[in-house]
Design a protein around this motif. Sequence first.
Motif, short mmCIF file in Angstrom:
data_model
loop_
_atom_site.label_atom_id
_atom_site.label_comp_id
_atom_site.label_asym_id
_atom_site.label_seq_id
_atom_site.Cartn_x
_atom_site.Cartn_y
_atom_site.Cartn_z
N LEU A 230 0.83 -1.21 0.00
CA LEU A 230 0.00 0.00 0.00
C LEU A 230 0.86 1.25 0.00
N VAL A 231 1.88 1.28 0.83
CA VAL A 231 2.74 2.47 0.90
C VAL A 231 3.45 2.66 -0.44
N GLY A 232 3.96 1.58 -1.01
CA GLY A 232 4.64 1.69 -2.30
C GLY A 232 3.73 2.24 -3.38
N ARG A 233 2.46 1.89 -3.28
CA ARG A 233 1.50 2.30 -4.29
C ARG A 233 1.00 3.73 -4.07
N LEU A 234 0.81 4.09 -2.82
CA LEU A 234 0.16 5.37 -2.51
C LEU A 234 1.15 6.51 -2.36
N CYS A 235 2.38 6.24 -1.96
CA CYS A 235 3.29 7.34 -1.58
C CYS A 235 4.49 7.47 -2.52
#
Lengths: 235, 235
Positions: A230-235
Amino acid sequence: MNLVLLFPEDFVAEARVRLQGRRWAHVRQVHRVGVGDALRVGLLGGAMGIGKVRALDAEALEMEVVLDQPPPPKLPLSLVLALPRPKVLNRVLASATSLGVARMALVNAWKVERAYWGSPKLEPDNLRRQLLLGLEQSRDTVMPELSIGRLFRPFVEERLDAWAGPGTRLLAHPGAAETCPVGLPGGGVVAIGPEGGWIDEERESLRRAGFREVDLGPRILRVETALAALVGRLC
Amino acid sequence: MNLVLLFPEDFVAEARVRLQGRRWAHVRQVHRVGVGDALRVGLLGGAMGIGKVRALDAEALEMEVVLDQPPPPKLPLSLVLALPRPKVLNRVLASATSLGVARMALVNAWKVERAYWGSPKLEPDNLRRQLLLGLEQSRDTVMPELSIGRLFRPFVEERLDAWAGPGTRLLAHPGAAETCPVGLPGGGVVAIGPEGGWIDEERESLRRAGFREVDLGPRILRVETALAALVGRLC
């Protein structure tokens, strides 16, 4: 340990620190430093830079430090996390910290076993240790804010706005109609449920609090894997 | 275990399986099933579906199974991974499998300690076990291809084209000028270095093989965290 974290009590002079215990042992055994070698260092909550080893013996290490670089900025991301089982908690806290998550709240959920809340892993000293490990891993000096929400509904329905501020709110839910977006302009909050997921009443509370359900694909991921994806995708 | 993996030798009749050992114990103790309960099941390399518990005793479990759904498609992603230290290897293999990576090659690198190659964790039985755990976690039945490349240059310079086919090739390298892209149309390969990174000669080999260096942000992530963040971003 990609950064040696320093604390105010390590300073024996304005730009000189003396380390013993775990950090001294790690630097000696893993980094195998000698006098004159340089290490990356950072003051907890402050600047980062270089420490030059000036003295090293069987008990302690002394370094002269120059702290002239800012730590990396935190991601504009808050994380609401159903309390993971104790075995998993340490890894998740260190991993979220290493990713640069700004704040985390551990909350209860229907599928969180009550015994998890009695785990010694939730004692402040252990929680702090995991966050410090995440900072040392990732080369950061700023602790994320960690909040123990415990009661789900009061947290989501009353405290969340003050805690997280404005921004997008996403709830990772397998099978949701919307695919997880890419990027998170303006920042936001992500809610990750327990093993087995949030129950319908919890999803309803989160939706009322402005969370959109998004799908991360057909696979069921472990919480630390889902979090990093999720972090890789969102940030 | 979000899916009970079945093997041809489990079948005692066309649509009936008998499980003992680890799967039987897990289903009994963790899922706490009784006769009549349903479990998600999948045949290794084949279809997935539902198993209904028909008999359960102190030694074994029998289920009637209906296998009528395809497994989720693999991600169009191959992974070249410098052999992680043994303690980390199991988690990385299971995690990459759970994410749906299509194929993985473990290769040597200058900063991989030679002793890692002698670890019992590299024995075929253990490698297979970690991939199976990743499938059970994520609800998939198809093993990723796992290749033990060992020698870096022959793998990258001679075998890579046949192994990975066409597509984008990315090398995660802290400080690279290009930020890691989002999405990977047409699929591709990602190379993840050892702790401490690839040395210049290795980066040069990878560049000659068509890899672009991309940056994942200022933080140094553990290999399993970096891997999940990359997959979340690219796939």
